[in-house]
Every structure is written in C-alpha cells, then in structure tokens.
Design a protein around this motif. Structure first.
Motif, PDB file in Angstrom:
ATOM      1  N   ASP A 150    -103.677  44.574  43.218  1.00  0.00           N
ATOM      2  CA  ASP A 150    -102.263  44.739  42.869  1.00  0.00           C
ATOM      3  C   ASP A 150    -101.768  43.710  41.855  1.00  0.00           C
ATOM      4  OD1 ASP A 150    -102.050  46.876  44.576  1.00  0.00           O
ATOM      5  OD2 ASP A 150    -101.204  45.721  46.237  1.00  0.00           O
ATOM      6  N   ILE A 151    -102.531  42.647  41.623  1.00  0.00           N
ATOM      7  CA  ILE A 151    -102.070  41.558  40.759  1.00  0.00           C
ATOM      8  C   ILE A 151    -102.153  41.965  39.287  1.00  0.00           C
ATOM      9  CG2 ILE A 151    -102.492  39.188  39.986  1.00  0.00           C
ATOM     10  CD1 ILE A 151    -103.578  38.574  42.755  1.00  0.00           C
ATOM     11  N   LEU A 152    -101.049  41.765  38.562  1.00  0.00           N
ATOM     12  CA  LEU A 152    -101.025  41.974  37.109  1.00  0.00           C
ATOM     13  C   LEU A 152    -101.337  40.672  36.381  1.00  0.00           C
ATOM     14  CD1 LEU A 152     -97.832  44.199  36.686  1.00  0.00           C
ATOM     15  CD2 LEU A 152    -100.216  44.938  36.748  1.00  0.00           C
ATOM     16  N   PHE A 153    -100.569  39.630  36.707  1.00  0.00           N
ATOM     17  CA  PHE A 153    -100.804  38.328  36.084  1.00  0.00           C
ATOM     18  C   PHE A 153    -100.209  37.227  36.945  1.00  0.00           C
ATOM     19  CE2 PHE A 153     -96.745  39.740  34.288  1.00  0.00           C
ATOM     20  CZ  PHE A 153     -95.942  38.605  34.403  1.00  0.00           C
ATOM     21  N   ILE A 154    -100.602  36.006  36.627  1.00  0.00           N
ATOM     22  CA  ILE A 154    -100.113  34.815  37.322  1.00  0.00           C
ATOM     23  C   ILE A 154     -99.593  33.849  36.269  1.00  0.00           C
ATOM     24  CG2 ILE A 154    -100.760  32.844  38.759  1.00  0.00           C
ATOM     25  CD1 ILE A 154    -103.006  34.766  39.889  1.00  0.00           C
ATOM     26  N   GLU A 155     -98.399  33.329  36.502  1.00  0.00           N
ATOM     27  CA  GLU A 155     -97.757  32.439  35.536  1.00  0.00           C
ATOM     28  C   GLU A 155     -97.462  31.086  36.161  1.00  0.00           C
ATOM     29  OE1 GLU A 155     -93.730  32.182  32.720  1.00  0.00           O
ATOM     30  OE2 GLU A 155     -93.979  33.820  34.161  1.00  0.00           O
ATOM     31  N   SER A 175    -101.066  25.180  42.036  1.00  0.00           N
ATOM     32  CA  SER A 175    -101.326  25.005  40.607  1.00  0.00           C
ATOM     33  C   SER A 175    -102.137  26.194  40.104  1.00  0.00           C
ATOM     34  CB  SER A 175    -102.098  23.706  40.359  1.00  0.00           C
ATOM     35  OG  SER A 175    -103.418  23.813  40.856  1.00  0.00           O
ATOM     36  N   THR A 176    -102.133  26.402  38.796  1.00  0.00           N
ATOM     37  CA  THR A 176    -102.943  27.488  38.228  1.00  0.00           C
ATOM     38  C   THR A 176    -104.429  27.226  38.470  1.00  0.00           C
ATOM     39  OG1 THR A 176    -102.758  26.372  36.087  1.00  0.00           O
ATOM     40  CG2 THR A 176    -101.316  28.261  36.468  1.00  0.00           C
ATOM     41  N   ALA A 177    -104.839  25.964  38.472  1.00  0.00           N
ATOM     42  CA  ALA A 177    -106.252  25.644  38.734  1.00  0.00           C
ATOM     43  C   ALA A 177    -106.636  26.036  40.151  1.00  0.00           C
ATOM     44  CB  ALA A 177    -106.502  24.166  38.500  1.00  0.00           C
ATOM     45  N   GLU A 178    -105.749  25.785  41.110  1.00  0.00           N
ATOM     46  CA  GLU A 178    -106.048  26.127  42.505  1.00  0.00           C
ATOM     47  C   GLU A 178    -106.158  27.633  42.700  1.00  0.00           C
ATOM     48  OE1 GLU A 178    -104.032  22.670  45.246  1.00  0.00           O
ATOM     49  OE2 GLU A 178    -102.669  23.905  44.076  1.00  0.00           O
ATOM     50  N   ILE A 179    -105.220  28.389  42.135  1.00  0.00           N
ATOM     51  CA  ILE A 179    -105.279  29.842  42.305  1.00  0.00           C
ATOM     52  C   ILE A 179    -106.444  30.424  41.527  1.00  0.00           C
ATOM     53  CG2 ILE A 179    -103.726  30.474  40.401  1.00  0.00           C
ATOM     54  CD1 ILE A 179    -103.743  32.091  43.881  1.00  0.00           C
ATOM     55  N   ILE A 191    -105.749  33.290  29.880  1.00  0.00           N
ATOM     56  CA  ILE A 191    -105.550  33.579  28.466  1.00  0.00           C
ATOM     57  C   ILE A 191    -104.656  32.546  27.786  1.00  0.00           C
ATOM     58  CG2 ILE A 191    -105.873  36.057  28.785  1.00  0.00           C
ATOM     59  CD1 ILE A 191    -102.729  36.269  28.481  1.00  0.00           C
ATOM     60  N   HIS A 192    -104.132  31.624  28.582  1.00  0.00           N
ATOM     61  CA  HIS A 192    -103.169  30.638  28.098  1.00  0.00           C
ATOM     62  C   HIS A 192    -103.114  29.567  29.177  1.00  0.00           C
ATOM     63  CE1 HIS A 192     -99.106  29.033  27.161  1.00  0.00           C
ATOM     64  NE2 HIS A 192     -99.295  29.514  25.951  1.00  0.00           N
ATOM     65  N   ARG A 193    -102.692  28.366  28.841  1.00  0.00           N
ATOM     66  CA  ARG A 193    -102.625  27.335  29.881  1.00  0.00           C
ATOM     67  C   ARG A 193    -101.657  27.725  30.999  1.00  0.00           C
ATOM     68  NH1 ARG A 193     -99.064  22.286  27.474  1.00  0.00           N
ATOM     69  NH2 ARG A 193     -97.253  23.484  26.803  1.00  0.00           N
ATOM     70  N   SER A 194    -100.751  28.666  30.732  1.00  0.00           N
ATOM     71  CA  SER A 194     -99.770  29.076  31.735  1.00  0.00           C
ATOM     72  C   SER A 194    -100.016  30.457  32.323  1.00  0.00           C
ATOM     73  CB  SER A 194     -98.352  29.054  31.129  1.00  0.00           C
ATOM     74  OG  SER A 194     -97.996  27.766  30.704  1.00  0.00           O
ATOM     75  N   PHE A 195    -101.011  31.201  31.830  1.00  0.00           N
ATOM     76  CA  PHE A 195    -101.177  32.582  32.279  1.00  0.00           C
ATOM     77  C   PHE A 195    -102.630  32.915  32.634  1.00  0.00           C
ATOM     78  CE2 PHE A 195     -97.297  32.901  29.702  1.00  0.00           C
ATOM     79  CZ  PHE A 195     -96.464  33.607  30.567  1.00  0.00           C
ATOM     80  N   ILE A 219    -101.486  34.759  24.055  1.00  0.00           N
ATOM     81  CA  ILE A 219    -102.857  34.274  24.187  1.00  0.00           C
ATOM     82  C   ILE A 219    -102.939  32.908  23.521  1.00  0.00           C
ATOM     83  CG2 ILE A 219    -105.284  34.667  23.622  1.00  0.00           C
ATOM     84  CD1 ILE A 219    -104.684  37.647  23.482  1.00  0.00           C
ATOM     85  N   GLY A 220    -103.352  31.906  24.253  1.00  0.00           N
ATOM     86  CA  GLY A 220    -103.500  30.566  23.694  1.00  0.00           C
ATOM     87  C   GLY A 220    -104.639  30.514  22.696  1.00  0.00           C
ATOM     88  N   ARG A 221    -104.503  29.685  21.692  1.00  0.00           N
ATOM     89  CA  ARG A 221    -105.511  29.621  20.623  1.00  0.00           C
ATOM     90  C   ARG A 221    -106.898  29.297  21.185  1.00  0.00           C
ATOM     91  NH1 ARG A 221    -103.878  25.921  15.693  1.00  0.00           N
ATOM     92  NH2 ARG A 221    -102.248  27.533  15.699  1.00  0.00           N
ATOM     93  N   GLY A 222    -106.966  28.427  22.181  1.00  0.00           N
ATOM     94  CA  GLY A 222    -108.251  28.030  22.733  1.00  0.00           C
ATOM     95  C   GLY A 222    -108.897  29.065  23.632  1.00  0.00           C
ATOM     96  N   TYR A 223    -108.178  30.159  23.919  1.00  0.00           N
ATOM     97  CA  TYR A 223    -108.703  31.191  24.824  1.00  0.00           C
ATOM     98  C   TYR A 223    -109.045  32.494  24.102  1.00  0.00           C
ATOM     99  CZ  TYR A 223    -106.766  28.042  28.340  1.00  0.00           C
ATOM    100  OH  TYR A 223    -106.484  26.937  29.110  1.00  0.00           O
ATOM    101  N   ARG A 224    -108.778  32.566  22.792  1.00  0.00           N
ATOM    102  CA  ARG A 224    -108.944  33.831  22.067  1.00  0.00           C
ATOM    103  C   ARG A 224    -110.392  34.298  22.028  1.00  0.00           C
ATOM    104  NH1 ARG A 224    -104.937  32.282  16.994  1.00  0.00           N
ATOM    105  NH2 ARG A 224    -102.989  32.320  18.203  1.00  0.00           N
ATOM    106  N   ASP A 225    -111.296  33.407  21.656  1.00  0.00           N
ATOM    107  CA  ASP A 225    -112.703  33.798  21.536  1.00  0.00           C
ATOM    108  C   ASP A 225    -113.278  34.234  22.876  1.00  0.00           C
ATOM    109  OD1 ASP A 225    -112.601  33.221  18.859  1.00  0.00           O
ATOM    110  OD2 ASP A 225    -113.559  31.257  19.027  1.00  0.00           O
ATOM    111  N   GLN A 226    -112.945  33.492  23.920  1.00  0.00           N
ATOM    112  CA  GLN A 226    -113.447  33.834  25.249  1.00  0.00           C
ATOM    113  C   GLN A 226    -112.958  35.206  25.696  1.00  0.00           C
ATOM    114  OE1 GLN A 226    -113.208  30.707  28.269  1.00  0.00           O
ATOM    115  NE2 GLN A 226    -112.676  32.240  29.798  1.00  0.00           N
TER     116      GLN A 226
END
Length: 232
Positions: A150-155, A175-179, A191-195, A219-226
């Motif tokens: 059911d999850i779309l995204f996490i912010e 925190s986003t790291a924990e989830i 896809i971003h430090r916040s998403f 999309i964060g710049r550092g996540y585009r290639d991945q």
C-alpha cells in the motif's frame, strides 16, 4: 568447528575468481554463491543465511555500503575494494575487515580468521528468514500495521517521517535511515535525501522528478544514476 558459509558480491569477474580461488584453499570456508550486484544478493539472503559476505563497494544498481544498511540481520562482512577512503564508513557499519585490491592471500587469511574466531564452537543450523509483507509503526501510542503493497512513498519531516499509502497517510517518529533498513531493497528506493518511493508505483519519471499516483517528487542529483539503473 562447522564450515563457515559465505557469498561473494562482486561485479568484476577477475576479482570474483581470485576470491573464489582463495576460498577453495581454506577447508573450513564454503562459498554458497557469487552475485554480480547487491540486489541479487539481497534476494538470496531473504531465503538463506550465511556467516560471511565478501562485499565490493562500487557495485551496479546498489552500492555496497547502501546494501549493508538494508540488511536487518546482517552476517559478518569483509569489504573488498580498490578504494581506501571508505574504510571509516565500513568500520562504523561494524565490518570485520577492509581488504584493498589487489588482495594478497595471507591478508585474506587474516581477515577470514577474524570471522572464524567470532563463531561459536557449536552453532545451530541457520534458519531461513521469512519475507515480510508488512511492518508495524508507532502512531499515537498505537502499533499500526502498514502493508508494504500500500505504500506509495515515504518523506522525511525532521524527526518524523510521513508514510503516504494508497488509502491514508501516517506520521511516525523515525528517521529515513531507520525505515529504509526495514524495507525490501527490491521494492523500495531512495530517490532524494528526503524521499523513498515504491518502485512498482512509478507512473513516469525524468532525470529530475518521479510521478506516482498523482504525486510528483524530486530526484536528488546523487540518486539519478542509481534510479536509472534500477528501472532500466
């Protein structure tokens, strides 16, 4: 003592062969598989347990350090890399050793012996892990079940996270790291430090943003290639 089981996560054929040859020379070490990227290794570890992972850092689709953070029940890990600058980060993640390529056999033995010394003399057979289809989060003193499907995204919202699902939205103090460490790496990606998003909910994407079920996220710049590699 029983054999130490291990896997190799390495995308360079020559490096993988060297490790495989080294492993064959140690009678107590048993290789259960070689994986060219971390996603394949994660699939294997969902249904199997091993004592040790030989892990490269610069891998396609998912980098080695990010892969480590996704493992809820982490085996012992020996980093194998040509890059010395990640050593501090590796030891912060409690890796057993950090081997720089080209790896000499005597140095390989020293690293493996560290793992061997930490193993109990009479260990029980490994129990296969069970793949979960949900998680429980704390919301206003209650434990609420959230189905992963059911999850779309996490912010990220400071010390809280917002979990947007198909039906509703939840706020919980994580925190986003924990989830992120509790989510299957095959189904979700940062896809971003916040998403963090559910990959199977994506309707379209560009180099700058993702659209999923009426929401547009950056999309964060550092996540585009991945992300491009995951969706290719």
């Amino acid at each position: 003592m029983s054999n130490l089981t291990c896997i190799i996560v390495e995308d360079e054929p020559l490096a993988a062969k060297i490790l495989s040859d080294y492993i064959k020379q140690l009678s107590f070490l048993l290789c259960k598989g070689h994986f060219k990227n971390a996603l394949l290794a994660a699939e294997y570890l969902q249904k199997n347990q091993v004592d040790l992972i030989f892990l490269d850092i610069h891998l396609p689709k998912l980098k080695g350090m990010n892969f480590l953070r996704t493992l809820p029940n982490r085996p012992q890990v020996i980093i194998t890399t040509a890059y010395h600058q990640y050593a501090v980060e590796g030891f912060e993640l409690n890796v057993v050793d950090y081997l720089l390529k080209p790896i000499e056999f005597d140095r390989f033995i020293m690293a493996v012996n560290k793992v061997k010394m930490q193993q109990p003399e009479n260990s029980l057979p490994p129990v296969p892990s069970i793949e979960k289809d949900h998680l429980f989060i704390s919301v206003q003193k209650k434990k609420i079940r959230v189905d992963l499907a059911d999850i779309l995204f996490i912010e990220s919202q400071r010390e809280y996270i917002r979990i947007q699902t198909i039906k509703t939205v939840y706020l919980t103090k994580l925190s986003t790291a924990e989830i992120e460490s509790r989510l299957p790496v095959q189904q979700f990606a940062r896809i971003h430090r916040s998403f963090i998003i559910a990959l199977n909910k994506i309707d379209s994407f560009t180099a700058e943003e993702v659209e999923l079920k009426g929401y547009t996220l950056p999309i964060g710049r550092g996540y585009r290639d991945q992300l491009q590699q995951l969706l290719s």
